[in-house]
Design a protein around this motif. Structure first.
Motif, PDB file in Angstrom:
ATOM      1  N   LEU A  20      -0.318  37.354  57.066  1.00 22.05           N
ATOM      2  CA  LEU A  20      -0.719  35.983  57.375  1.00 22.05           C
ATOM      3  C   LEU A  20       0.236  34.973  56.753  1.00 22.05           C
ATOM      4  O   LEU A  20       0.525  33.929  57.348  1.00 22.05           O
ATOM      5  N   GLY A  21       0.732  35.278  55.563  1.00 26.01           N
ATOM      6  CA  GLY A  21       1.668  34.377  54.896  1.00 26.01           C
ATOM      7  C   GLY A  21       3.018  34.305  55.578  1.00 26.01           C
ATOM      8  O   GLY A  21       3.744  33.317  55.435  1.00 26.01           O
ATOM      9  N   SER A  22       3.348  35.331  56.351  1.00 27.06           N
ATOM     10  CA  SER A  22       4.652  35.347  57.014  1.00 27.06           C
ATOM     11  C   SER A  22       4.584  34.851  58.456  1.00 27.06           C
ATOM     12  O   SER A  22       5.623  34.686  59.099  1.00 27.06           O
ATOM     13  N   CYS A  23       3.380  34.615  58.953  1.00 31.96           N
ATOM     14  CA  CYS A  23       3.233  34.148  60.339  1.00 31.96           C
ATOM     15  C   CYS A  23       3.719  32.711  60.472  1.00 31.96           C
ATOM     16  O   CYS A  23       3.476  31.874  59.606  1.00 31.96           O
ATOM     17  N   THR A  24       4.357  32.444  61.567  1.00 34.23           N
ATOM     18  CA  THR A  24       4.812  31.086  61.841  1.00 34.23           C
ATOM     19  C   THR A  24       3.725  30.329  62.599  1.00 34.23           C
ATOM     20  O   THR A  24       2.896  30.929  63.285  1.00 34.23           O
ATOM     21  N   THR A  25       3.742  29.030  62.446  1.00 34.91           N
ATOM     22  CA  THR A  25       2.784  28.203  63.172  1.00 34.91           C
ATOM     23  C   THR A  25       3.442  27.522  64.377  1.00 34.91           C
ATOM     24  O   THR A  25       2.789  26.768  65.091  1.00 34.91           O
ATOM     25  N   LYS A  26       4.703  27.830  64.570  1.00 32.61           N
ATOM     26  CA  LYS A  26       5.429  27.218  65.684  1.00 32.61           C
ATOM     27  C   LYS A  26       4.768  27.594  67.008  1.00 32.61           C
ATOM     28  O   LYS A  26       4.501  28.762  67.279  1.00 32.61           O
ATOM     29  N   GLY A  27       4.486  26.600  67.803  1.00 29.11           N
ATOM     30  CA  GLY A  27       3.906  26.818  69.110  1.00 29.11           C
ATOM     31  C   GLY A  27       2.391  26.964  69.108  1.00 29.11           C
ATOM     32  O   GLY A  27       1.793  27.137  70.163  1.00 29.11           O
ATOM     33  N   ILE A  33      -3.814  26.877  64.233  1.00 26.85           N
ATOM     34  CA  ILE A  33      -3.286  26.781  62.867  1.00 26.85           C
ATOM     35  C   ILE A  33      -4.442  26.761  61.871  1.00 26.85           C
ATOM     36  O   ILE A  33      -4.405  27.448  60.845  1.00 26.85           O
ATOM     37  N   ALA A  34      -5.487  26.006  62.192  1.00 22.70           N
ATOM     38  CA  ALA A  34      -6.659  25.941  61.308  1.00 22.70           C
ATOM     39  C   ALA A  34      -7.309  27.317  61.180  1.00 22.70           C
ATOM     40  O   ALA A  34      -7.720  27.720  60.081  1.00 22.70           O
ATOM     41  N   GLN A  35      -7.390  28.056  62.274  1.00 24.56           N
ATOM     42  CA  GLN A  35      -7.968  29.404  62.233  1.00 24.56           C
ATOM     43  C   GLN A  35      -7.115  30.339  61.382  1.00 24.56           C
ATOM     44  O   GLN A  35      -7.641  31.147  60.607  1.00 24.56           O
ATOM     45  N   GLN A  36      -5.800  30.220  61.521  1.00 24.98           N
ATOM     46  CA  GLN A  36      -4.898  31.051  60.736  1.00 24.98           C
ATOM     47  C   GLN A  36      -5.035  30.712  59.252  1.00 24.98           C
ATOM     48  O   GLN A  36      -5.091  31.609  58.405  1.00 24.98           O
ATOM     49  N   ASP A  37      -5.104  29.417  58.939  1.00 21.95           N
ATOM     50  CA  ASP A  37      -5.294  28.998  57.548  1.00 21.95           C
ATOM     51  C   ASP A  37      -6.606  29.526  56.994  1.00 21.95           C
ATOM     52  O   ASP A  37      -6.666  29.999  55.861  1.00 21.95           O
ATOM     53  N   GLU A  38      -7.664  29.449  57.802  1.00 23.90           N
ATOM     54  CA  GLU A  38      -8.969  29.927  57.362  1.00 23.90           C
ATOM     55  C   GLU A  38      -8.919  31.418  57.057  1.00 23.90           C
ATOM     56  O   GLU A  38      -9.440  31.866  56.023  1.00 23.90           O
TER      57      GLU A  38
END
Length: 60
Positions: A20-27, A33-38
């Motif tokens: 999760l820490g290496s995933c990009t939020t581009k696109g 992005i909020a779901q990924q942060d959660e």
């Protein structure tokens, strides 16, 4: 939960955090992005809880 299971869960959660820490939020949309942060912060909380459980079992 046995010591072995806790150790395995810790390893799995650490791997998830690295991913999760290496995933990009581009696109991604703001909602994605909020779901990924959660997911990232829930994994941090889970790891902290698991390590606490492990430490309690080790002290016994």
């Amino acid at each position: 939960m046995s010591q072995n299971n806790i150790d395995n869960e810790i390893l799995t959660t650490e791997q998830e955090l690295k991913h999760l820490g290496s995933c990009t939020t581009k696109g991604l949309t703001d909602e994605e992005i909020a779901q990924q942060d959660e997911r990232f912060f829930l994994a941090i909380a889970k790891l902290k809880w698991l390590k606490g459980r492990r430490d309690i079992r080790v002290k016994r």
